[in-house]
Design a protein around this motif. Structure first.
Motif, PDB file in Angstrom:
ATOM      1  N   ASP A  93     -14.580 -26.400   0.945  1.00  0.00           N
ATOM      2  CA  ASP A  93     -13.631 -25.279   0.991  1.00  0.00           C
ATOM      3  C   ASP A  93     -14.201 -24.139   0.162  1.00  0.00           C
ATOM      4  OD1 ASP A  93     -11.373 -23.836   1.578  1.00  0.00           O
ATOM      5  OD2 ASP A  93     -10.214 -24.672  -0.087  1.00  0.00           O
ATOM      6  N   THR A 122     -20.144 -19.839   5.586  1.00  0.00           N
ATOM      7  CA  THR A 122     -19.812 -20.887   6.553  1.00  0.00           C
ATOM      8  C   THR A 122     -21.083 -21.304   7.283  1.00  0.00           C
ATOM      9  OG1 THR A 122     -17.588 -19.998   6.908  1.00  0.00           O
ATOM     10  CG2 THR A 122     -18.461 -21.470   8.607  1.00  0.00           C
ATOM     11  N   LYS A 178     -15.168 -21.661  19.594  1.00  0.00           N
ATOM     12  CA  LYS A 178     -13.764 -21.748  19.183  1.00  0.00           C
ATOM     13  C   LYS A 178     -13.619 -22.183  17.727  1.00  0.00           C
ATOM     14  CE  LYS A 178     -12.517 -20.555  23.276  1.00  0.00           C
ATOM     15  NZ  LYS A 178     -12.064 -19.171  23.502  1.00  0.00           N
ATOM     16  N   ASP A 212     -14.005 -18.921  16.032  1.00  0.00           N
ATOM     17  CA  ASP A 212     -13.215 -17.808  16.543  1.00  0.00           C
ATOM     18  C   ASP A 212     -11.707 -17.971  16.351  1.00  0.00           C
ATOM     19  OD1 ASP A 212     -12.634 -15.440  17.839  1.00  0.00           O
ATOM     20  OD2 ASP A 212     -12.621 -16.345  19.812  1.00  0.00           O
ATOM     21  N   SER A 213     -11.207 -19.181  16.622  1.00  0.00           N
ATOM     22  CA  SER A 213      -9.749 -19.339  16.644  1.00  0.00           C
ATOM     23  C   SER A 213      -9.228 -20.525  15.839  1.00  0.00           C
ATOM     24  CB  SER A 213      -9.265 -19.472  18.093  1.00  0.00           C
ATOM     25  OG  SER A 213      -9.924 -20.524  18.762  1.00  0.00           O
ATOM     26  N   HIS A 270     -10.360 -21.678  12.899  1.00  0.00           N
ATOM     27  CA  HIS A 270     -10.388 -21.478  11.449  1.00  0.00           C
ATOM     28  C   HIS A 270     -10.638 -20.009  11.119  1.00  0.00           C
ATOM     29  CE1 HIS A 270     -10.416 -25.774  10.488  1.00  0.00           C
ATOM     30  NE2 HIS A 270     -11.180 -25.915  11.555  1.00  0.00           N
ATOM     31  N   ARG A 271     -10.149 -19.631   9.983  1.00  0.00           N
ATOM     32  CA  ARG A 271     -10.468 -18.299   9.442  1.00  0.00           C
ATOM     33  C   ARG A 271     -11.709 -18.479   8.559  1.00  0.00           C
ATOM     34  NH1 ARG A 271      -9.008 -15.097   5.011  1.00  0.00           N
ATOM     35  NH2 ARG A 271      -8.776 -12.871   5.503  1.00  0.00           N
ATOM     36  N   VAL A 272     -12.856 -18.300   9.181  1.00  0.00           N
ATOM     37  CA  VAL A 272     -14.109 -18.638   8.503  1.00  0.00           C
ATOM     38  C   VAL A 272     -14.513 -17.544   7.528  1.00  0.00           C
ATOM     39  CG1 VAL A 272     -14.911 -20.048  10.415  1.00  0.00           C
ATOM     40  CG2 VAL A 272     -15.499 -17.625  10.364  1.00  0.00           C
ATOM     41  N   ASN A 273     -15.296 -17.951   6.555  1.00  0.00           N
ATOM     42  CA  ASN A 273     -15.814 -17.040   5.549  1.00  0.00           C
ATOM     43  C   ASN A 273     -17.199 -16.552   5.945  1.00  0.00           C
ATOM     44  OD1 ASN A 273     -13.570 -17.511   3.581  1.00  0.00           O
ATOM     45  ND2 ASN A 273     -14.383 -19.590   3.609  1.00  0.00           N
ATOM     46  N   ARG A 274     -17.444 -15.273   5.771  1.00  0.00           N
ATOM     47  CA  ARG A 274     -18.737 -14.696   6.082  1.00  0.00           C
ATOM     48  C   ARG A 274     -19.639 -14.730   4.853  1.00  0.00           C
ATOM     49  NH1 ARG A 274     -17.567 -12.398  11.268  1.00  0.00           N
ATOM     50  NH2 ARG A 274     -19.823 -12.393  11.524  1.00  0.00           N
ATOM     51  N   LEU A 300     -19.569 -13.209  15.777  1.00  0.00           N
ATOM     52  CA  LEU A 300     -19.245 -14.441  15.054  1.00  0.00           C
ATOM     53  C   LEU A 300     -20.382 -14.950  14.176  1.00  0.00           C
ATOM     54  CD1 LEU A 300     -17.411 -16.507  17.855  1.00  0.00           C
ATOM     55  CD2 LEU A 300     -16.393 -15.046  16.096  1.00  0.00           C
TER      56      LEU A 300
END
Length: 330
Positions: A101, A106, A164, A167-168, A170-174, A198
């Motif tokens: 986490d 990511t 997916k 994109d949808s 998870h709210r991924v970290n850049r 993405l």
């Protein structure tokens, strides 16, 4: 005259005896040939039956996958709590795993063929990577618990399905780093081509990128025959179907390589016998819009560098995170 007649009379029994011996010998030879023929046929049938049984039984063991319970136990033994999830896309049910986490970055791992997400478990449990990113891995369609033996040779469709996660789901970290190995590499590349919003960095390991620049086996097309296909272990059925269509799928990607506009790192063993090392020159010629392309050919290594060179690859992933983070600050 009498003498000749007597001679002829004396020779007749001898001729018949010789003729009878020859008939007996021929009958004996014929029976022996039949007997040997029956033995040979039984032997061949025995071998065929043994191979069929071995393949059918082998299917239970040749799957290169771990079920949810096995995965959870494996990670818990290392004091890691994984998240195992399922989602649907293009009418297919897909399994993936997430660990960590960490908001710093990511990482998404895409396996090759034949394989499953468990291929990456040592990376998902790596303390260095866990200290730098949240990580995901996916069972590609047709492998693991994403519809074993239900292949999807269409690389663009696989890229859509896997997207997916980023994109949808998870709210991924850049930044987002996508890592592909072997057959998973062109899927990682297609994901970057089709969904550039993405992906921030791309790592390709032992990648078959150019059409025809990989090993093709003599049995690839015969395995697709209904007479043979049903006895082949299910995981290998998927891998074989992908191999049949791979050249065609890579050809479709030829006009798209210019879409990749993120840093790329390429790693391959110099002794790779499955994927031709000329793929490195293909990458150099086609990744013309990548802001950076780092190609590393590893001496004395073959195709399985993900196992043989884990420390090097972990350092490469960390280096990619640093590269992408510097780009974000510009």
């Amino acid at each position: 005259m009498l003498h000749k007649s007597a001679g002829s009379h004396d020779e007749s029994p001898m001729i018949w005896r010789i003729f009878s011996v020859r008939i007996s010998y021929n009958r004996y030879l014929y029976r022996m040939i039949l007997k040997l023929g029956r033995i040979f046929i039984r032997f061949v049938l025995g071998v065929v039956i043994f191979l069929i049984v071995a393949l059918l039984v082998g299917d239970r063991f040749v799957q290169f996958r771990m079920d949810d319970k096995e995965l959870i136990e494996w990670f818990k033994a290392r004091r890691i709590q994984p998240h195992i999830g399922y989602y649907e896309a293009l009418g297919r049910k897909v399994r993936y795993i997430g660990v960590g986490d960490n908001p710093e970055a990511t990482i998404l791992f895409i396996h090759g063929a034949p394989s499953s997400l468990s291929y990456w478990k040592a990376y998902l449990a790596d303390s260095v990577l866990l200290s730098r990113a949240t990580m995901y891995a996916v069972d590609r369609p047709g492998y693991g618990y994403s519809g074993l033996a239900d292949p999807l040779p269409d690389i663009s469709a696989q890229a859509l399905i896997i997207s997916k996660i980023l994109d949808s789901l998870h709210r991924v970290n850049r930044p987002v780093i996508v890592v592909g190995v072997s057959y998973g590499s062109p899927i990682a590349a297609r994901l970057t081509m089709d969904y550039p919003q993405l992906v921030d960095g791309l790592i390709l390991m032992a990648p078959p990128l150019g059409p025809g620049r990989e090993e093709y086996f003599w049995f690839t097309h015969p395995v697709e025959s209904p007479l043979v296909h049903w006895v082949v272990p299910r995981m290998l059925q998927t891998a074989n179907r992908e191999k049949v269509y791979h050249r065609e799928e890579l050809t479709k990607m030829l006009p798209l390589w210019g879409r990749i506009q993120v840093p790329v790192m390429y790693l391959q063993g110099q002794e790779d016998k499955l994927v031709d090392t000329s793929n490195s020159s293909f990458a150099r010629d086609h990744l013309i819009n990548a802001p950076s392309l780092n190609i590393t050919m590893i001496p004395g290594r073959g195709h399985l560098i993900a196992f043989d060179e884990k420390d090097r690859i972990v350092k490469t992933i960390v280096s990619m995170i640093d590269t992408c983070q510097r780009r974000e600050l510009r």
